[in-house]
Design an enzyme around this catalytic site. Sequence first.
Site, short mmCIF file in Angstrom:
data_model
loop_
_atom_site.label_atom_id
_atom_site.label_comp_id
_atom_site.label_asym_id
_atom_site.label_seq_id
_atom_site.Cartn_x
_atom_site.Cartn_y
_atom_site.Cartn_z
N LYS A 94 5.10 85.94 -17.14
CA LYS A 94 4.90 86.77 -18.34
C LYS A 94 5.36 85.95 -19.53
CE LYS A 94 6.35 89.28 -21.17
NZ LYS A 94 6.19 89.00 -22.63
N CYS B 81 17.87 77.49 -27.99
CA CYS B 81 19.01 78.19 -27.39
C CYS B 81 20.24 77.30 -27.37
CB CYS B 81 18.67 78.68 -26.01
SG CYS B 81 17.79 77.47 -25.01
N GLU C 298 24.74 84.10 -32.80
CA GLU C 298 23.58 83.20 -32.79
C GLU C 298 22.59 83.64 -33.87
OE1 GLU C 298 20.63 83.37 -29.51
OE2 GLU C 298 20.95 81.21 -29.36
N GLU D 11 19.23 83.08 -19.07
CA GLU D 11 19.65 82.09 -20.08
C GLU D 11 19.51 82.78 -21.42
OE1 GLU D 11 19.57 80.17 -22.92
OE2 GLU D 11 18.10 78.66 -22.30
P1 NAI Z 1 13.27 88.78 -26.30
O1 NAI Z 1 14.44 88.69 -25.40
O2 NAI Z 1 12.75 90.16 -26.64
O3 NAI Z 1 12.03 87.97 -25.66
C1 NAI Z 1 12.09 87.06 -24.58
C2 NAI Z 1 11.07 87.46 -23.52
O4 NAI Z 1 11.45 88.72 -22.96
C3 NAI Z 1 9.65 87.65 -24.06
O5 NAI Z 1 8.72 87.20 -23.10
C4 NAI Z 1 9.55 89.15 -24.19
O6 NAI Z 1 8.23 89.64 -24.13
C5 NAI Z 1 10.35 89.61 -22.99
N1 NAI Z 1 10.83 90.99 -23.08
C6 NAI Z 1 11.17 91.69 -24.20
N2 NAI Z 1 11.54 92.94 -23.87
C7 NAI Z 1 11.44 93.05 -22.52
C8 NAI Z 1 11.68 94.10 -21.59
N3 NAI Z 1 12.09 95.31 -21.99
N4 NAI Z 1 11.50 93.84 -20.28
C9 NAI Z 1 11.09 92.63 -19.86
N5 NAI Z 1 10.82 91.60 -20.69
C10 NAI Z 1 10.99 91.81 -22.01
O7 NAI Z 1 13.59 87.99 -27.61
P2 NAI Z 1 12.94 88.20 -29.06
O8 NAI Z 1 12.93 89.64 -29.40
O9 NAI Z 1 11.64 87.53 -29.08
O10 NAI Z 1 13.96 87.42 -29.98
C11 NAI Z 1 15.17 88.06 -30.43
C12 NAI Z 1 16.34 87.11 -30.42
O11 NAI Z 1 16.58 86.68 -29.09
C13 NAI Z 1 16.15 85.81 -31.18
O12 NAI Z 1 16.42 85.98 -32.54
C14 NAI Z 1 17.13 84.90 -30.50
O13 NAI Z 1 18.41 85.09 -31.02
C15 NAI Z 1 17.11 85.37 -29.07
N6 NAI Z 1 16.25 84.49 -28.24
C16 NAI Z 1 16.84 83.52 -27.49
C17 NAI Z 1 16.07 82.64 -26.76
C18 NAI Z 1 16.69 81.55 -25.95
O14 NAI Z 1 16.10 80.50 -25.79
N7 NAI Z 1 17.85 81.76 -25.38
C19 NAI Z 1 14.61 82.68 -26.79
C20 NAI Z 1 14.08 83.77 -27.56
C21 NAI Z 1 14.90 84.62 -28.27
#
Ligand code: NAI
Length: 509
Positions: A203, A312, A411, A278
């Site tokens: 996904k 990250c 962050e 992560e």
């Molecule tokens: P997110 O955690 O919502 O997205 C990451 C993945 O999780 C995406 O594929 C998304 O579609 C999926 N996802 C979202 N809600 C879900 C659910 N309920 N069940 C299963 N999968 C789900 O992150 P978002 O909203 O894009 O970004 C928000 C913040 O998260 C950023 O500002 C950053 O601080 C952090 N982030 C950290 C990352 C890292 O590399 N550690 C990568 C992306 C975001």
Amino acid sequence: MAANIERMSMAQAVPAPRAFAGAAQSFAVQPAKGVFIENRWRPAHSQNAVDVVDPATGIVFAQIADCGREDVNAAVAAARRAFDQGAWGRTRPTDRGRMLARVAELIARHAEELAVIEARDTGKPLSLARGDMVATARYFEYYGGAADKVHGDTIPYLPGFFVATEREAHGVTAHIIPWNYPAQMFGRTVAPALAMGNACVIKPAEDACLSAHRLVELIAEAGFPEGAVALVPGRGETAGAALSGHPQIDFISFTGSPEVGALIQIAAAKNHVGCTLELGGKSPHVLFADADLDEALPIIGKGIVMNAGQTCSAGSRVLVERAIYDKVAAGLAAYFTGVRAGSPEMDLDLGPVINAAQKKRVETFRARAKADGIPLLAEGSIAPGVDPAGYFVTPSLYGPVPRDNDLACEEVFGPLLVLIPFEDEADAIRLANGTDYGLMAAVWTRDGNRALRVSRRIRAGQVYVNGFGAGGGIELPFGGMKKSGHGREKGLEALLEFSTLKTIILRHG
Ligand code: NAI
Ligand code: MG
């Protein structure tokens, strides 16, 4: 001019995506491909679609399917068949390795095409996207080479017994991927899972997933049997939730926000399966007075600006021994002043951030820093000629930042760098360990004993000494301590995460 554009985009409300309507341009909105199951695209059951937005312009240029429960059920069922009864479950490790190596070759052959897709989808500079494709190919090459080298053990036991262990695939693994390094993250999680023989249901992030659409096609082209991979594009709340909560998956690999990480762990708990999480960091550079600043400062500056700070493992806090604080502040200020943001084609130091919400997040941190009276040491600029509707933010250097301020602890996921002075070694360690996160760190000193002492006291999954590579190489195990998550990716460790251990006890009398 740069300042004008900057003021314009700062002043207006965060722009909403624009439908593509340029009569002079010759491309149309690329329609959704559907869902990729058993090596071909099929129309999704779900009638819903998600717009794909170019972050440099705010223009919608493609759509993806927003898969729901029925699509995820079909993808997981195909993966189950492939693993439980199909050719994939019987494929020898050596052949899995050869297929992975072919994927690496195909990625290398299509690297430019993939880099252009990735740059458009994420807004990142083209040369960064090109580097991402080299790394993505490397994941497939590295794990291809490792596929047939995962050995078990024999265990001395009672007289008349022979005991051996072997590592087996989990079965069907779910991969929920973020948008910051879409292709690299695909390689990081999918390549080791395939190497161990799992059937992968993927996904990708709704904000950037076009390279994943291409990578599954290349995996099919490389000869992987039907069902070894499936792609279920869509939003987190729909496709992501349906996949992570599916009762027939055996393991979940997740990278993203701490909030969603908790939901993933709850979903895994309900199904009694394992997961790796992560969840980002607030990784410190610890700069002692004897550090080689000519070496350190350019690496520190570039590390936070790269990918517009959406990394990250970015080093987002610089902890500086007080004696060199002014020198470090001046050196980094000079670097930040020269930093320029632009569109992918301009290929400058950074591009826009991924979307309107991320832009708002960064601007909110900047506004709060101003309200809290935190000294702004330097700012980069946004290049003249960028589209004012793009999600550009101004790279900014702050210091000294109070230790308990949000900017010092949370962050941002943007190009904001924080300087904090420290008094002595004990203070530096306390400060380095002073956030909820523990993903990475760097220690800069010419004193070898201190380098080792401090590295061993810092609670982080990776610690560099006199260097920093966000995330490190593919060979180097990587992952979080504390609230940065758990489980290890990269290196041979990832093969252990994507497999389980069986012990066979043979009584021969
Ligand atoms: P997110 O955690 O919502 O997205 C990451 C993945 O999780 C995406 O594929 C998304 O579609 C999926 N996802 C979202 N809600 C879900 C659910 N309920 N069940 C299963 N999968 C789900 O992150 P978002 O909203 O894009 O970004 C928000 C913040 O998260 C950023 O500002 C950053 O601080 C952090 N982030 C950290 C990352 C890292 O590399 N550690 C990568 C992306 C975001
Ligand atoms: Mg989210």
